[in-house]
Design an enzyme around this catalytic site. Structure first.
Site, short mmCIF file in Angstrom:
data_model
loop_
_atom_site.label_atom_id
_atom_site.label_comp_id
_atom_site.label_asym_id
_atom_site.label_seq_id
_atom_site.Cartn_x
_atom_site.Cartn_y
_atom_site.Cartn_z
N ASP A 88 58.38 25.21 36.48
CA ASP A 88 57.94 25.01 37.86
C ASP A 88 59.06 24.56 38.79
O ASP A 88 58.85 24.46 40.01
CB ASP A 88 56.78 24.01 37.92
CG ASP A 88 55.49 24.62 37.41
OD1 ASP A 88 55.28 25.82 37.63
OD2 ASP A 88 54.70 23.89 36.79
N ASP A 116 52.32 32.53 35.88
CA ASP A 116 52.85 31.81 37.06
C ASP A 116 54.38 31.85 37.11
O ASP A 116 55.00 31.78 38.17
CB ASP A 116 52.40 30.35 37.05
CG ASP A 116 51.02 30.12 36.45
OD1 ASP A 116 50.62 30.91 35.57
OD2 ASP A 116 50.36 29.15 36.82
N1 GLY Z 1 50.95 27.15 38.29
C1 GLY Z 1 49.69 26.57 38.05
C2 GLY Z 1 48.56 27.16 38.81
O1 GLY Z 1 48.60 28.23 39.35
O2 GLY Z 1 47.57 26.48 38.88
#
Ligand code: GLY
Length: 402
Positions: A126, A187
């Site tokens: 992230d 993601d």
């Molecule tokens: N990256 C985590 C979500 O989309 O909730």
């Protein structure tokens, strides 16, 4: 503030019957973009005012507003708080639109509270969301050389998660044991953008190669034949063999989690932009079409397309925002008819999100209601969530720039 006198495709309003009571939704097909951006600006000003009431702490980032609340619940910008880049990103978009120097000053302060993330060992994938939504937008608008250095250092840090045997970045180092191997979540596609950017802006060519290989490996293993995606893929970290797919935030391993599909649409559109490789464009269209074909009438998905509780399941406005923004880019790369279809549908999504059913209006400081964060964990269900607002204002700006 700049004035945008755009009222797009003024085709009127049709009332949709038969949806769950909270969504007797007006499927507006037109949007007053000027009004929508003005609305966002008023909410930014209101949020900043609320955040400044005591002494402002630039490490506390708006994250969500739950049912019954009206002001942002903030979280500390720690390495494991994946959403901390979105609020600075919202401020940068608002500054871009308004030229308001007071907003710029806040954008800088919130952004700069994240600098330390580029100087410590990486927590997880992230880092791309964290740094590129904040510093990425900040550099785009200011060309501040310090910001560039933070992005380049973060891209190198993100690349340390790459496993050449597997051909993807590891998403969650903390979950390798629990999931039984090297894990990659959909993601993660979004975080490739920072690698592409770094490779074009003084970083190593290796960053580009890693991003391309990650996109290819994910394309091979993390999609069903119809183009819907799995949330998580697990690989043997030693020999790179694909082991299994599963869900983390969706309804079931075999279901289609709406935001996962949204990340795929946005991610492959961006990978095509960066590579100009037609296989990625074809794939972006494939993963988009299956999503569009399954949408309810108001163009905002239920949180998971396969939740048996539909039509009484919660929506995920955040997925609609991500997809609307992605489609406004994807339509540029497509033949005329296909491009028009994507643009029209993006406008319909934004019109729906801008109507009374989804706007937070006066009752909350956010732009939008009705997003779903982590349904299986019972977290952020039918809430306002900061990344919905981020992709909403991004999509509106993309529409203005068309
Ligand atoms: N990256 C985590 C979500 O989309 O909730």
């Amino acid at each position: 503030m700049k004035v945008y006198n755009w009222i797009l495709s003024a085709c009127g309003i049709a009332l949709t019957a038969g949806l769950s009571s909270c969504f007797q939704t007006a499927t507006a097909e037109s949007i007053d973009v000027d009004g929508a951006l003005g609305y966002c600006h008023s909410k930014v000003v209101r949020s900043l005012d609320e955040l400044s009431r005591d002494s402002i702490d630039y490490t506390m980032m708006p994250r969500n507003i739950a049912a019954g609340d009206s002001v942002w619940h903030c979280r500390k910008a720690t390495p494991d708080e994946w959403c901390s880049g979105f609020w600075p990103g919202v401020l940068w978009y608002d500054y871009e639109m308004t030229g308001d120097e007071k907003i710029r000053e806040k954008a800088e302060k919130y952004t700069e509270s994240l600098e330390y993330l580029s100087q410590r060992p990486i927590f997880d994938h992230d880092l791309g969301f964290l740094i590129f939504c904040s510093y990425g937008n900040g550099y785009r608008l200011t060309q501040n050389p310090k910001y560039k250095q933070v992005i380049l250092a973060s891209a190198d840090s993100l690349a340390t998660l790459y496993n050449p045997e597997v051909g993807t970045l590891l998403s969650w180092p903390r979950n390798v044991e629990m999931l039984g191997g090297h894990n990659t979540i959909m993601d993660n596609m979004i975080n490739l953008e920072m690698l592409f950017w770094a490779a074009r802006n003084g970083g190593s060519q290796r960053l580009y190669d890693i991003a391309v290989k990650h996109a290819e490996t994910t394309m091979t293993h993390q999609f069903r034949p119809d183009g819907t995606c799995y949330h998580v893929a697990v690989y043997d970290p030693k020999n790179g063999n694909f082991l299994r797919c599963m869900t983390h935030q969706g309804y079931a391993d075999n279901s289609t989690w709406a935001r996962g599909q949204a990340w795929a649409i946005y991610g492959y559109t961006m990978v095509y932009r960066e590579t100009q490789d037609k296989k990625f464009l074809d794939f972006a269209c494939k993963v988009t079409d299956v999503y569009l074909n399954r949408l309810p009438e108001d163009y905002v998905p239920y949180w998971d397309f396969d939740d048996p509780a539909i039509p009484n399941a919660p929506r995920d406005a955040s997925a609609a925002c991500v997809v609307a923004s992605a489609l406004l880019e994807l339509q540029k790369y497509c033949p005329e008819e296909k491009g028009k279809e994507y643009k029209d549908k993006a406008v319909k999504m934004l019109a729906s999100l801008s109507g009374d059913s989804y706007r937070s209006r006066e009752h909350r400081s956010s732009f939008l209601d009705h997003s779903t964060g982590h349904h299986p964990a019972g977290s952020e269900i039918d809430a306002s969530i900061i990344y919905a607002d981020y992709y909403y204002i991004e999509a509106l700006q993309r529409l203005v720039k068309l």
